[in-house]
Design a protein around this motif. Structure first.
Motif, PDB file in Angstrom:
ATOM      1  N   VAL A 284       0.851  -1.198   0.000  1.00 49.56           N
ATOM      2  CA  VAL A 284       0.000   0.000   0.000  1.00 49.56           C
ATOM      3  C   VAL A 284       0.881   1.239   0.000  1.00 49.56           C
ATOM      4  CG1 VAL A 284      -1.920  -1.153   1.188  1.00 49.56           C
ATOM      5  CG2 VAL A 284      -0.199   0.071   2.534  1.00 49.56           C
ATOM      6  N   ARG A 285       0.312   2.357  -0.481  1.00 40.07           N
ATOM      7  CA  ARG A 285       1.006   3.653  -0.454  1.00 40.07           C
ATOM      8  C   ARG A 285       0.721   4.304   0.881  1.00 40.07           C
ATOM      9  NH1 ARG A 285       4.932   5.324  -3.665  1.00 40.07           N
ATOM     10  NH2 ARG A 285       4.214   7.365  -4.208  1.00 40.07           N
ATOM     11  N   VAL A 286       1.752   4.905   1.455  1.00 38.02           N
ATOM     12  CA  VAL A 286       1.617   5.599   2.731  1.00 38.02           C
ATOM     13  C   VAL A 286       2.415   6.891   2.677  1.00 38.02           C
ATOM     14  CG1 VAL A 286       1.265   3.505   4.109  1.00 38.02           C
ATOM     15  CG2 VAL A 286       3.599   4.347   3.704  1.00 38.02           C
ATOM     16  N   ALA A 287       2.143   7.746   3.646  1.00 38.67           N
ATOM     17  CA  ALA A 287       2.970   8.925   3.879  1.00 38.67           C
ATOM     18  C   ALA A 287       3.684   8.689   5.201  1.00 38.67           C
ATOM     19  CB  ALA A 287       2.124  10.183   3.939  1.00 38.67           C
ATOM     20  N   THR A 288       4.994   8.775   5.182  1.00 42.13           N
ATOM     21  CA  THR A 288       5.779   8.552   6.392  1.00 42.13           C
ATOM     22  C   THR A 288       5.732   9.804   7.273  1.00 42.13           C
ATOM     23  OG1 THR A 288       7.828   9.398   5.450  1.00 42.13           O
ATOM     24  CG2 THR A 288       7.331   7.042   5.089  1.00 42.13           C
ATOM     25  N   GLU A 289       6.314   9.709   8.449  1.00 38.43           N
ATOM     26  CA  GLU A 289       6.341  10.869   9.347  1.00 38.43           C
ATOM     27  C   GLU A 289       7.108  12.036   8.750  1.00 38.43           C
ATOM     28  OE1 GLU A 289       7.453   9.974  13.372  1.00 38.43           O
ATOM     29  OE2 GLU A 289       5.362   9.495  13.804  1.00 38.43           O
ATOM     30  N   ALA A 290       8.064  11.747   7.878  1.00 39.49           N
ATOM     31  CA  ALA A 290       8.817  12.811   7.215  1.00 39.49           C
ATOM     32  C   ALA A 290       8.037  13.412   6.049  1.00 39.49           C
ATOM     33  CB  ALA A 290      10.174  12.284   6.733  1.00 39.49           C
ATOM     34  N   GLY A 291       6.831  12.894   5.796  1.00 40.62           N
ATOM     35  CA  GLY A 291       6.005  13.411   4.708  1.00 40.62           C
ATOM     36  C   GLY A 291       6.340  12.836   3.348  1.00 40.62           C
ATOM     37  N   VAL A 292       7.051  11.724   3.327  1.00 45.24           N
ATOM     38  CA  VAL A 292       7.472  11.092   2.086  1.00 45.24           C
ATOM     39  C   VAL A 292       6.445  10.036   1.669  1.00 45.24           C
ATOM     40  CG1 VAL A 292       9.276   9.670   1.037  1.00 45.24           C
ATOM     41  CG2 VAL A 292       9.894  11.488   2.633  1.00 45.24           C
ATOM     42  N   GLU A 293       6.075  10.025   0.389  1.00 45.53           N
ATOM     43  CA  GLU A 293       5.202   8.980  -0.149  1.00 45.53           C
ATOM     44  C   GLU A 293       6.051   7.744  -0.429  1.00 45.53           C
ATOM     45  OE1 GLU A 293       1.754   8.966  -1.405  1.00 45.53           O
ATOM     46  OE2 GLU A 293       1.523  10.682  -0.059  1.00 45.53           O
ATOM     47  N   ALA A 294       5.589   6.594   0.057  1.00 45.66           N
ATOM     48  CA  ALA A 294       6.347   5.357  -0.119  1.00 45.66           C
ATOM     49  C   ALA A 294       5.395   4.169  -0.157  1.00 45.66           C
ATOM     50  CB  ALA A 294       7.350   5.182   1.021  1.00 45.66           C
ATOM     51  N   TRP A 295       5.898   3.063  -0.661  1.00 40.57           N
ATOM     52  CA  TRP A 295       5.195   1.787  -0.593  1.00 40.57           C
ATOM     53  C   TRP A 295       5.611   1.094   0.688  1.00 40.57           C
ATOM     54  CZ3 TRP A 295       1.349   0.912  -3.753  1.00 40.57           C
ATOM     55  CH2 TRP A 295       1.351   1.463  -5.042  1.00 40.57           C
ATOM     56  N   VAL A 296       4.693   0.321   1.265  1.00 36.09           N
ATOM     57  CA  VAL A 296       4.996  -0.485   2.445  1.00 36.09           C
ATOM     58  C   VAL A 296       4.154  -1.747   2.379  1.00 36.09           C
ATOM     59  CG1 VAL A 296       3.258   0.569   3.972  1.00 36.09           C
ATOM     60  CG2 VAL A 296       5.324  -0.457   4.963  1.00 36.09           C
TER      61      VAL A 296
END
Length: 121
Positions: A103-115
């Motif tokens: 799934v796509r998420v936004a990390t705490e740093a505000g980065v879009e990433a897959w997880v």
């Protein structure tokens, strides 16, 4: 190499030996980050002979980490961000198997990433 996406890894995909087995290369140190909205849990290695035996032997794990979505205020999950290509994401999909979904998420740093998170729940 041109990276197509970022992958947030919180478990075995942070291990250089696992990266080499899955992607054919060490992804390097990655960038530390954290992910909220999930809690870290574990699932058993079903069968070390069926699950990738090379990776099971490399890690020595009897349980794999897995993220479960939670509405509760759980502590952020630490992990690392790695640039990966579309082909490497496909390889990671195969490695993670049916227990996980990407799934796509936004990390705490505000980065879009897959997880990879639990396929159910």
């Amino acid at each position: 190499m041109t990276a197509g996406s970022l992958l947030f890894a919180y478990g075995t995909l942070q291990d250089p030996a696992v990266q080499t087995a899955v992607f054919g290369r060490d992804l390097g140190p990655g960038a530390p980050d954290r992910l909220s909205g999930f809690r870290l849990s574990h699932i058993p290695v079903e069968d070390p002979a069926i699950d990738d035996p090379q990776i099971t032997a490399e890690t020595g794990l009897t349980h794999y980490p897995i993220l479960i979505p939670t509405p509760d205020a759980a502590p952020p999950v630490p992990g690392r961000l790695y640039p990966v290509t579309p082909a490497e994401l496909t390889a990671a999909d195969a490695y993670e198997g049916e227990a996980y979904r990407r799934v796509r998420v936004a990390t705490e740093a505000g980065v879009e990433a897959w997880v990879y998170v639990a396929a159910e729940g």
